[in-house]
Design an enzyme around this catalytic site. Structure first.
Site, mmCIF file in Angstrom:
data_model
loop_
_atom_site.group_PDB
_atom_site.id
_atom_site.type_symbol
_atom_site.label_atom_id
_atom_site.label_comp_id
_atom_site.label_asym_id
_atom_site.label_seq_id
_atom_site.Cartn_x
_atom_site.Cartn_y
_atom_site.Cartn_z
ATOM 1 N NE ARG A 1 -1.978 -1.930 3.147
ATOM 2 C CZ ARG A 1 -2.266 -2.309 4.383
ATOM 3 N NH1 ARG A 1 -3.416 -1.964 4.931
ATOM 4 N NH2 ARG A 1 -1.406 -3.008 5.102
ATOM 5 C CG ASP B 1 -1.763 -12.970 3.300
ATOM 6 O OD1 ASP B 1 -1.331 -11.808 3.416
ATOM 7 O OD2 ASP B 1 -2.073 -13.679 4.269
ATOM 8 C CE1 TYR C 1 -2.971 -13.204 11.639
ATOM 9 C CE2 TYR C 1 -1.020 -14.563 11.351
ATOM 10 C CZ TYR C 1 -1.604 -13.322 11.499
ATOM 11 O OH TYR C 1 -0.827 -12.195 11.504
HETATM 12 O O1 CP3 Z 1 6.205 -9.201 0.668
HETATM 13 C C1 CP3 Z 1 5.487 -9.066 -0.334
HETATM 14 O O2 CP3 Z 1 5.449 -8.042 -1.035
HETATM 15 C C2 CP3 Z 1 4.658 -10.262 -0.780
HETATM 16 C C3 CP3 Z 1 3.309 -10.287 -0.372
HETATM 17 C C4 CP3 Z 1 2.930 -10.657 1.058
HETATM 18 C C5 CP3 Z 1 1.715 -10.200 1.638
HETATM 19 N N1 CP3 Z 1 1.564 -10.818 2.853
HETATM 20 C C6 CP3 Z 1 0.773 -9.270 0.997
HETATM 21 C C7 CP3 Z 1 -0.216 -8.585 1.836
HETATM 22 C C8 CP3 Z 1 3.540 -11.508 1.990
HETATM 23 C C9 CP3 Z 1 4.891 -12.222 1.907
HETATM 24 C C10 CP3 Z 1 2.663 -11.609 3.107
HETATM 25 C C11 CP3 Z 1 2.948 -12.460 4.284
HETATM 26 C C12 CP3 Z 1 2.106 -12.350 5.481
HETATM 27 N N2 CP3 Z 1 0.741 -12.174 5.547
HETATM 28 C C13 CP3 Z 1 2.567 -12.519 6.804
HETATM 29 C C14 CP3 Z 1 3.990 -12.848 7.187
HETATM 30 C C15 CP3 Z 1 4.874 -11.677 7.074
HETATM 31 C C16 CP3 Z 1 4.611 -10.582 8.062
HETATM 32 O O3 CP3 Z 1 4.306 -9.472 7.600
HETATM 33 O O4 CP3 Z 1 4.710 -10.840 9.252
HETATM 34 C C17 CP3 Z 1 1.466 -12.380 7.668
HETATM 35 C C18 CP3 Z 1 1.501 -12.466 9.183
HETATM 36 C C19 CP3 Z 1 0.309 -12.180 6.860
HETATM 37 C C20 CP3 Z 1 -1.107 -12.041 7.303
HETATM 38 C C21 CP3 Z 1 -1.673 -10.756 6.868
HETATM 39 N N3 CP3 Z 1 -2.052 -10.443 5.587
HETATM 40 C C22 CP3 Z 1 -1.929 -9.615 7.678
HETATM 41 C C23 CP3 Z 1 -1.647 -9.539 9.162
HETATM 42 C C24 CP3 Z 1 -2.461 -8.640 6.820
HETATM 43 C C25 CP3 Z 1 -2.969 -7.286 7.213
HETATM 44 C C26 CP3 Z 1 -1.803 -6.461 7.622
HETATM 45 C C27 CP3 Z 1 -1.794 -5.168 6.886
HETATM 46 O O5 CP3 Z 1 -0.699 -4.769 6.501
HETATM 47 O O6 CP3 Z 1 -2.884 -4.582 6.733
HETATM 48 C C28 CP3 Z 1 -2.491 -9.158 5.517
HETATM 49 C C29 CP3 Z 1 -2.922 -8.456 4.293
HETATM 50 C C30 CP3 Z 1 -1.865 -8.192 3.281
HETATM 51 N N4 CP3 Z 1 -1.032 -9.136 2.786
HETATM 52 C C31 CP3 Z 1 -1.593 -6.958 2.623
HETATM 53 C C32 CP3 Z 1 -0.570 -7.197 1.708
HETATM 54 C C33 CP3 Z 1 0.044 -6.240 0.726
HETATM 55 C C34 CP3 Z 1 -2.341 -5.660 2.834
HETATM 56 C C35 CP3 Z 1 -3.651 -5.860 2.131
HETATM 57 C C36 CP3 Z 1 -4.239 -4.652 1.492
HETATM 58 O O7 CP3 Z 1 -3.878 -4.328 0.343
HETATM 59 O O8 CP3 Z 1 -5.102 -4.081 2.144
#
Ligand code: CP3
Length: 347
Positions: free
Chosen positions: A27, A73, A150
């Site tokens: 984002r 994700d 989760y």
């Molecule tokens: O790194 C990258 O660019 C690749 C994409 C990626 C995403 N999530 C995209 C995403 C990767 C590798 C993840 C891993 C992920 N997802 C983890 C492990 C890494 C970490 O950050 O600890 C975890 C715990 C998740 C679970 C998850 N997904 C959460 C907690 C959230 C919300 C957090 C937030 O930032 O709002 C997501 C959603 C998510 N996954 C987004 C993105 C870009 C934001 C979604 C959006 O566009 O609204």
């Protein structure tokens, strides 16, 4: 063409330290927000291979990053296991059917990778095609422990108290969940490797919530099984953990290629603890990117200096980049890392 990242993972000499950024497609980029708006939601974006491919490439078009990471994700796996992933606006990920009793844990099964998770494998194949070898593609999975957090809790949480209570009260049931989830993670990583992923990273975001005894029993043990299962594959394995720096040597001993560290661990101490068994990835505090370009450059140099001379360092943040960051600050960081680490021609 640019294989700096894969060379560093093998601890071979590189012309300068490679860098990629956790959540590099996200984002903080206006072009990501535009594609996401077009898709309608984060999940629609992640489940449409053409759009997932588009956002994977966006940060590479802006910055001289040394690796691409599949846009997806970690929660796609429990979603495919039937838990029903959704995102409530402003609340992060949630499951419609969290695991709240023994029966729901006992009936879990490993999903089929080419049908239930076919959209992920299609995205991997498409991204590889569109990258034309520009940089390597990283595939990934959540760790069994982090996924279990989760799956039991049903969404994000401050301390994941439910799953931690289960670890004390019914370890047998938690091991049952972790065993099934580990089988799913191994199948998921193998399928991504077969589809073209050139490195595999496992995110153990919540490993640091556990006491050392419980960490070894409920997280490290399953990371070890994953490392053994993918050892024969071409892509190297990176084990990233948040708050698990004190276990760096034990993670290195699993046979993985690299250990990913957050910013609470000094790279020099981790290197001393691991010896030359693994490469190290990390570990700039993500909040540094909100500071001025001068501070970013100074802190980037600090991280490079803490690793010291020699190969086997992959620069990254200690956790994901946050949505508030100015993309120009990322350009400053990438440039600083390459510039300050540039080796002279004679090696
Ligand atoms: O790194 C990258 O660019 C690749 C994409 C990626 C995403 N999530 C995209 C995403 C990767 C590798 C993840 C891993 C992920 N997802 C983890 C492990 C890494 C970490 O950050 O600890 C975890 C715990 C998740 C679970 C998850 N997904 C959460 C907690 C959230 C919300 C957090 C937030 O930032 O709002 C997501 C959603 C998510 N996954 C987004 C993105 C870009 C934001 C979604 C959006 O566009 O609204």
């Amino acid at each position: 063409m640019n294989d700096r990242y894969l060379c560093a993972l093998r601890r071979e000499p590189v012309d300068c330290t490679p860098i990629w950024i956790m959540r590099q497609a996200g984002r903080y980029l206006p072009e990501y927000r535009a594609t996401r708006a077009r898709a309608g939601s984060f999940l629609a974006l992640a489940k449409t291979p053409e759009l997932a491919c588009e956002v994977t490439l966006q940060p590479l078009d802006r910055f001289a990053l040394d690796a691409a990471i599949l846009f997806s994700d970690i929660l796609t796996v429990p979603d495919a296991m039937g838990l029903g992933l959704y995102f409530a606006e402003g609340e992060g990920p949630k499951f419609e059917r969290p695991l709240r009793d023994a029966a729901s844990i006992e009936k879990l099964a490993v999903p089929d990778m080419e049908t239930e998770l076919g959209y992920v494998m299609d995205a991997v194949r498409l991204i590889r095609r569109e990258l034309h070898g520009r940089v390597p593609l990283i595939g990934f999975s959540g760790s069994p422990w982090t996924l279990a957090c989760y799956m039991i809790e049903g969404g994000g949480s401050d301390g994941f108290a439910r799953v931690r209570a289960l670890a004390y009260e019914n370890p047998t049931l938690l091991h049952r969940l972790l065993a099934t989830t580990t089988a799913a993670v191994i199948a998921y990583l193998k399928a991504q490797a077969a589809a073209g992923a050139q490195a595999l990273q496992v995110f153990d975001t919540w490993g640091g919530l556990l006491s050392p005894r419980l960490y070894r029993e409920f997280s490290l043990r399953y990371l070890q099984q994953i490392a053994e299962a993918v050892a024969g594959l071409e892509p190297p394995l990176i084990l990233f953990g948040k708050g698990t720096g004190q276990f760096a040597a034990e993670l290195a001993a699993t046979g993985c290629a690299a250990v990913g560290l957050d910013w609470t661990t000094d790279l020099a101490s981790a290197r001393a603890a691991c010896g030359d068994r693994v490469a190290l990835q990390g570990n700039l505090d993500p909040t540094v990117l909100a500071a001025s370009p001068e501070v970013i450059e100074r802190e980037a140099k600090g991280v490079l200096d803490s690793f010291g001379v020699g190969s086997g360092h992959i620069f990254n943040l200690g956790h994901g980049i946050t949505p508030d960051i100015n993309p120009e600050h990322v350009a400053v960081l990438v440039d600083a890392v390459h510039r300050f680490s540039r080796r002279s021609g004679d090696g």
